[in-house]
Design a protein around this motif. Structure first.
Motif, PDB file in Angstrom:
ATOM      1  N   GLN A  46       8.270  11.862 -11.288  1.00  0.00           N
ATOM      2  CA  GLN A  46       8.580  10.636 -10.562  1.00  0.00           C
ATOM      3  C   GLN A  46       9.358  11.004  -9.308  1.00  0.00           C
ATOM      4  O   GLN A  46      10.312  11.788  -9.360  1.00  0.00           O
ATOM      5  CB  GLN A  46       9.425   9.697 -11.446  1.00  0.00           C
ATOM      6  N   GLU A  47       8.940  10.469  -8.176  1.00  0.00           N
ATOM      7  CA  GLU A  47       9.579  10.801  -6.896  1.00  0.00           C
ATOM      8  C   GLU A  47      10.531   9.704  -6.434  1.00  0.00           C
ATOM      9  O   GLU A  47      11.596  10.007  -5.892  1.00  0.00           O
ATOM     10  CB  GLU A  47       8.513  11.051  -5.827  1.00  0.00           C
ATOM     11  N   VAL A  48      10.136   8.472  -6.590  1.00  0.00           N
ATOM     12  CA  VAL A  48      10.979   7.351  -6.164  1.00  0.00           C
ATOM     13  C   VAL A  48      11.524   6.674  -7.419  1.00  0.00           C
ATOM     14  O   VAL A  48      10.750   6.136  -8.225  1.00  0.00           O
ATOM     15  CB  VAL A  48      10.189   6.353  -5.294  1.00  0.00           C
ATOM     16  N   TYR A  49      12.850   6.705  -7.554  1.00  0.00           N
ATOM     17  CA  TYR A  49      13.471   6.179  -8.771  1.00  0.00           C
ATOM     18  C   TYR A  49      13.775   4.689  -8.642  1.00  0.00           C
ATOM     19  O   TYR A  49      14.919   4.244  -8.716  1.00  0.00           O
ATOM     20  CB  TYR A  49      14.692   7.017  -9.157  1.00  0.00           C
ATOM     21  N   ALA A  89      -3.288  12.816 -13.959  1.00  0.00           N
ATOM     22  CA  ALA A  89      -2.033  13.552 -13.896  1.00  0.00           C
ATOM     23  C   ALA A  89      -1.833  14.181 -12.526  1.00  0.00           C
ATOM     24  O   ALA A  89      -2.790  14.568 -11.863  1.00  0.00           O
ATOM     25  CB  ALA A  89      -2.010  14.644 -14.963  1.00  0.00           C
ATOM     26  N   LYS A  90      -0.569  14.279 -12.120  1.00  0.00           N
ATOM     27  CA  LYS A  90      -0.280  14.925 -10.852  1.00  0.00           C
ATOM     28  C   LYS A  90      -0.571  16.424 -10.957  1.00  0.00           C
ATOM     29  O   LYS A  90      -0.221  17.044 -11.967  1.00  0.00           O
ATOM     30  CB  LYS A  90       1.192  14.745 -10.487  1.00  0.00           C
ATOM     31  N   PRO A  91      -1.164  17.022  -9.939  1.00  0.00           N
ATOM     32  CA  PRO A  91      -1.352  18.471  -9.968  1.00  0.00           C
ATOM     33  C   PRO A  91       0.000  19.178  -9.910  1.00  0.00           C
ATOM     34  O   PRO A  91       0.965  18.621  -9.404  1.00  0.00           O
ATOM     35  CB  PRO A  91      -2.171  18.750  -8.704  1.00  0.00           C
ATOM     36  N   LEU A 123      11.346   1.623 -10.363  1.00  0.00           N
ATOM     37  CA  LEU A 123      10.129   1.417 -11.159  1.00  0.00           C
ATOM     38  C   LEU A 123       8.970   0.909 -10.292  1.00  0.00           C
ATOM     39  O   LEU A 123       9.140  -0.018  -9.505  1.00  0.00           O
ATOM     40  CB  LEU A 123      10.427   0.403 -12.265  1.00  0.00           C
ATOM     41  N   HIS A 124       7.806   1.543 -10.459  1.00  0.00           N
ATOM     42  CA  HIS A 124       6.624   1.083  -9.723  1.00  0.00           C
ATOM     43  C   HIS A 124       5.370   1.401 -10.517  1.00  0.00           C
ATOM     44  O   HIS A 124       5.280   2.427 -11.193  1.00  0.00           O
ATOM     45  CB  HIS A 124       6.550   1.694  -8.323  1.00  0.00           C
ATOM     46  N   VAL A 125       4.421   0.507 -10.404  1.00  0.00           N
ATOM     47  CA  VAL A 125       3.113   0.661 -11.023  1.00  0.00           C
ATOM     48  C   VAL A 125       2.131   1.033  -9.917  1.00  0.00           C
ATOM     49  O   VAL A 125       1.977   0.286  -8.943  1.00  0.00           O
ATOM     50  CB  VAL A 125       2.677  -0.655 -11.695  1.00  0.00           C
ATOM     51  N   HIS A 126       1.491   2.204 -10.045  1.00  0.00           N
ATOM     52  CA  HIS A 126       0.437   2.578  -9.095  1.00  0.00           C
ATOM     53  C   HIS A 126      -0.857   1.887  -9.512  1.00  0.00           C
ATOM     54  O   HIS A 126      -1.220   1.899 -10.701  1.00  0.00           O
ATOM     55  CB  HIS A 126       0.159   4.080  -9.142  1.00  0.00           C
ATOM     56  N   VAL A 127      -1.589   1.333  -8.556  1.00  0.00           N
ATOM     57  CA  VAL A 127      -2.941   0.828  -8.790  1.00  0.00           C
ATOM     58  C   VAL A 127      -3.868   1.608  -7.862  1.00  0.00           C
ATOM     59  O   VAL A 127      -3.682   1.612  -6.640  1.00  0.00           O
ATOM     60  CB  VAL A 127      -3.051  -0.674  -8.502  1.00  0.00           C
ATOM     61  N   VAL A 154       1.976   4.989 -14.178  1.00  0.00           N
ATOM     62  CA  VAL A 154       3.428   4.883 -14.033  1.00  0.00           C
ATOM     63  C   VAL A 154       3.996   6.278 -14.305  1.00  0.00           C
ATOM     64  O   VAL A 154       3.895   6.778 -15.423  1.00  0.00           O
ATOM     65  CB  VAL A 154       4.037   3.858 -15.008  1.00  0.00           C
ATOM     66  N   ASN A 155       4.531   6.901 -13.278  1.00  0.00           N
ATOM     67  CA  ASN A 155       5.183   8.204 -13.448  1.00  0.00           C
ATOM     68  C   ASN A 155       6.630   7.925 -13.843  1.00  0.00           C
ATOM     69  O   ASN A 155       7.394   7.367 -13.060  1.00  0.00           O
ATOM     70  CB  ASN A 155       5.118   9.003 -12.142  1.00  0.00           C
ATOM     71  N   ASN A 156       6.950   8.306 -15.066  1.00  0.00           N
ATOM     72  CA  ASN A 156       8.251   7.913 -15.621  1.00  0.00           C
ATOM     73  C   ASN A 156       9.126   9.139 -15.852  1.00  0.00           C
ATOM     74  O   ASN A 156       8.953   9.860 -16.825  1.00  0.00           O
ATOM     75  CB  ASN A 156       8.019   7.153 -16.938  1.00  0.00           C
ATOM     76  N   HIS A 180       0.829  -1.204   0.000  1.00  0.00           N
ATOM     77  CA  HIS A 180       0.000   0.000   0.000  1.00  0.00           C
ATOM     78  C   HIS A 180       0.866   1.257   0.000  1.00  0.00           C
ATOM     79  O   HIS A 180       1.897   1.311   0.678  1.00  0.00           O
ATOM     80  CB  HIS A 180      -0.930   0.004   1.207  1.00  0.00           C
ATOM     81  N   ASP A 181       0.420   2.254  -0.753  1.00  0.00           N
ATOM     82  CA  ASP A 181       1.105   3.549  -0.790  1.00  0.00           C
ATOM     83  C   ASP A 181       0.941   4.244   0.567  1.00  0.00           C
ATOM     84  O   ASP A 181      -0.144   4.244   1.150  1.00  0.00           O
ATOM     85  CB  ASP A 181       0.515   4.423  -1.912  1.00  0.00           C
ATOM     86  N   ILE A 182       2.027   4.823   1.055  1.00  0.00           N
ATOM     87  CA  ILE A 182       2.000   5.459   2.378  1.00  0.00           C
ATOM     88  C   ILE A 182       1.157   6.737   2.365  1.00  0.00           C
ATOM     89  O   ILE A 182       0.679   7.168   3.424  1.00  0.00           O
ATOM     90  CB  ILE A 182       3.455   5.758   2.830  1.00  0.00           C
TER      91      ILE A 182
HETATM   92  P1  5GP Z   1       6.020   8.443  -7.803  1.00  0.00           P
HETATM   93  O1  5GP Z   1       5.728   9.893  -7.668  1.00  0.00           O
HETATM   94  O2  5GP Z   1       7.512   8.173  -7.767  1.00  0.00           O
HETATM   95  O3  5GP Z   1       5.317   7.796  -8.958  1.00  0.00           O
HETATM   96  O4  5GP Z   1       5.355   7.744  -6.549  1.00  0.00           O
HETATM   97  C1  5GP Z   1       6.043   7.373  -5.399  1.00  0.00           C
HETATM   98  C2  5GP Z   1       5.000   6.905  -4.402  1.00  0.00           C
HETATM   99  O5  5GP Z   1       5.662   6.258  -3.325  1.00  0.00           O
HETATM  100  C3  5GP Z   1       4.166   8.040  -3.817  1.00  0.00           C
HETATM  101  O6  5GP Z   1       2.786   7.815  -4.105  1.00  0.00           O
HETATM  102  C4  5GP Z   1       4.472   7.968  -2.322  1.00  0.00           C
HETATM  103  O7  5GP Z   1       3.347   8.241  -1.524  1.00  0.00           O
HETATM  104  C5  5GP Z   1       4.976   6.549  -2.141  1.00  0.00           C
HETATM  105  N1  5GP Z   1       5.919   6.395  -1.056  1.00  0.00           N
HETATM  106  C6  5GP Z   1       6.997   7.195  -0.798  1.00  0.00           C
HETATM  107  N2  5GP Z   1       7.669   6.740   0.270  1.00  0.00           N
HETATM  108  C7  5GP Z   1       7.013   5.627   0.695  1.00  0.00           C
HETATM  109  C8  5GP Z   1       7.235   4.725   1.785  1.00  0.00           C
HETATM  110  O8  5GP Z   1       8.180   4.830   2.572  1.00  0.00           O
HETATM  111  N3  5GP Z   1       6.350   3.690   1.910  1.00  0.00           N
HETATM  112  C9  5GP Z   1       5.292   3.528   1.060  1.00  0.00           C
HETATM  113  N4  5GP Z   1       4.482   2.480   1.290  1.00  0.00           N
HETATM  114  N5  5GP Z   1       5.062   4.361   0.030  1.00  0.00           N
HETATM  115  C10 5GP Z   1       5.907   5.408  -0.145  1.00  0.00           C
END
Ligand code: 5GP
Ligand code: ZN
Length: 121
Positions: free
Chosen positions: A97-100, A117-119, A102-106, A89-91, A33-35
């Motif tokens: 993209q915040e976390v580099y 889109a992100k605001p 690769l991740h797929v958001h659902v 997928v924010n690429n 789950h996303d935090i």
């Molecule tokens: P991005 O903007 O890179 O596509 O999304 C990164 C996502 O990772 C964001 O939705 C953010 O809330 C999530 N995230 C960041 N840090 C953590 C964490 O420590 N744990 C979890 N579960 N999600 C995180």
């Protein structure tokens, strides 16, 4: 494990070094789950391998990419999303993209979802 970056947040979550509310894991992928959820249900599916984003993938990643998307509907249903969901997928920089890793958001929930889109920050 190959491709583990000790400085990467999601590598560390995949390795169990940082806690996360996991919904699935196997030898290749992890989902949790996303935090900071952007919808009533919001989880992420990641490869265990440290891949920065889609620019980092090549033909050798096709099976892995298939797995990331292929399991999404099963996990979505398990999380109660049986009436649709959104994949994001924010690429890279332009997509903020915040976390580099690769991740797929659902994302999903009982109501229709707003625009993907992100605001602007
Ligand atoms: P991005 O903007 O890179 O596509 O999304 C990164 C996502 O990772 C964001 O939705 C953010 O809330 C999530 N995230 C960041 N840090 C953590 C964490 O420590 N744990 C979890 N579960 N999600 C995180
Ligand atoms: Zn990583």
């Amino acid at each position: 494990m190959s491709g583990h970056d000790p400085d990467c947040l999601f590598c560390r979550i995949a390795a169990g070094e940082i806690p996360a509310n996991k919904v699935y894991e196997d030898d290749d992928i992890v989902a949790f789950h996303d935090i900071n959820p952007g919808a009533p249900v919001h989880f992420l599916i990641i490869p265990r391998e440290h891949v920065r984003n889609l620019y980092d993938t090549d033909d050798g990643h096709q099976a892995l990419l298939g797995k990331l998307f292929g399991i999404s509907s099963r996990l979505a249903r398990e999380q109660g999303l049986d009436d649709g969901f959104r994949i994001v997928v924010n690429n890279g920089r332009i997509a903020r993209q915040e976390v580099y890793h690769l991740h797929v958001h659902v994302l999903g929930g009982p109501e229709p979802l707003r625009a993907a889109a992100k605001p602007a920050p």
